[in-house]
Scaffold this active site. Structure first.
Site, PDB file in Angstrom:
ATOM      1  CG  LEU A  42      -1.748  -0.730   1.314  1.00  0.00           C
ATOM      2  CD1 LEU A  42      -2.872  -1.170   2.629  1.00  0.00           C
ATOM      3  CD2 LEU A  42      -2.810  -0.990  -0.243  1.00  0.00           C
ATOM      4  CG  ASP A  43       0.353   4.236  -2.978  1.00  0.00           C
ATOM      5  OD1 ASP A  43       0.978   3.470  -3.229  1.00  0.00           O
ATOM      6  OD2 ASP A  43      -0.924   4.644  -3.877  1.00  0.00           O
ATOM      7  CG  PHE A  44       4.486   7.650   2.424  1.00  0.00           C
ATOM      8  CD1 PHE A  44       4.970   7.002   3.300  1.00  0.00           C
ATOM      9  CD2 PHE A  44       4.186   9.112   2.607  1.00  0.00           C
ATOM     10  CE1 PHE A  44       5.435   7.893   4.569  1.00  0.00           C
ATOM     11  CE2 PHE A  44       4.439   9.667   4.031  1.00  0.00           C
ATOM     12  CZ  PHE A  44       5.696   9.120   4.888  1.00  0.00           C
ATOM     13  CB  THR A  56      -2.626   3.479   0.810  1.00  0.00           C
ATOM     14  OG1 THR A  56      -3.132   4.974  -0.382  1.00  0.00           O
ATOM     15  CG2 THR A  56      -3.874   2.969   0.649  1.00  0.00           C
ATOM     16  CG  HIS A  96       0.581   4.801  -7.395  1.00  0.00           C
ATOM     17  ND1 HIS A  96       0.951   4.784  -6.162  1.00  0.00           N
ATOM     18  CD2 HIS A  96       2.014   4.684  -8.320  1.00  0.00           C
ATOM     19  CE1 HIS A  96       2.278   4.690  -5.760  1.00  0.00           C
ATOM     20  NE2 HIS A  96       2.922   5.283  -7.050  1.00  0.00           N
TER      21      HIS A  96
END
Length: 240
Positions: free
Chosen positions: A108-110, A112, A189
């Site tokens: 998961l993104d930074f 998110t 993403h």
């Protein structure tokens, strides 16, 4: 390799079948059988023994018996999913305080938040991460602006292309700026790029669920071990 024997209460607890206290109650009431004999309190078993509770065979997960770890974390914002970071940003593993090497299933993104699975079982991770698994993932996205009906229809059509590849999803409007996104794959993403197709920006993103595992009773930053039943349900996606 010979399986290590453990007390029946311990192995039932590790497998997520019942608590140790409940196992003791079942043993004392004669409701647990080991190889068709009434179990005794403190009796040791291995993964190869047949265990019955109320005359129903209990299926044990061999991976759990081999001390693999299967964890679900409700990932906090501003954390990364790698083991270390040259920028010294906080990693998800700092929350777990684990000494052994662990890795996440996907990332998961930074910025998110949400459900992420963590394990030291490489085969399990590879199976769930492979695109062919088609495990459903549900995200909640808060957008910069409300989408037009035509934009929502476009994202729910069969004509969505991301980097030249078809992307299929179900986008549901929850409120003016909040939308639920159901995906069966996890590209880099992915959700953010979907909304960029209609010139909209994701201000906040949370993964509510991954397969049968959701964020119920798990606050941001909290984690727990998966049960044997949950592990088997996740593996069932692979076998479909």
């Amino acid at each position: 390799m010979e399986e290590k024997a453990k007390r029946i209460q311990k192995i039932l607890s590790e497998q997520g079948i019942c608590s140790r206290r409940k196992a003791e109650e079942l043993i004392l009431s004669g409701k647990i059988l080991i190889n068709n004999k009434i179990a005794k309190l403190g009796e040791c078993v291995t993964i190869n023994d047949e265990i019955k509770i109320n005359n129903r065979i209990i299926k044990l997960n061999n991976n759990i018996a081999n001390n693999f770890k299967y964890i679900v974390l409700n990932k906090p914002m501003n954390t990364i999913c790698t083991a270390s970071d040259p920028q010294n940003r906080k990693t998800i593993y700092e929350y777990l305080k684990a000494k052994e090497r662990l890795f996440s299933i996907g990332r998961l993104d930074f910025n998110t938040t949400g459900i992420i699975l963590i394990t030291n079982d490489g085969e399990f991770a590879n199976l769930l991460s492979h695109p062919s698994s088609e495990i459903p993932r549900i995200y909640i996205a808060t957008l910069e602006r409300e989408m037009l009906d035509g934009e929502l229809n476009l994202l729910n059509s069969n004509h969505v292309l991301l980097n030249g590849k078809i992307s299929k999803q179900k986008v549901t409007k929850l409120s003016a700026f909040k939308y639920e996104v159901l995906l069966y794959e996890g590209r880099n993403h992915h959700v953010k790029n979907l909304f960029l197709l209609v010139n909209n920006y994701v201000k906040k993103l949370h993964r509510k669920s991954f397969g049968c595992i959701d964020d119920s009773n798990l606050k941001i930053g909290q984690y727990r071990n998966l049960t044997s039943s949950e592990i088997n349900k996740l593996l069932a996606y692979i076998k479909k």
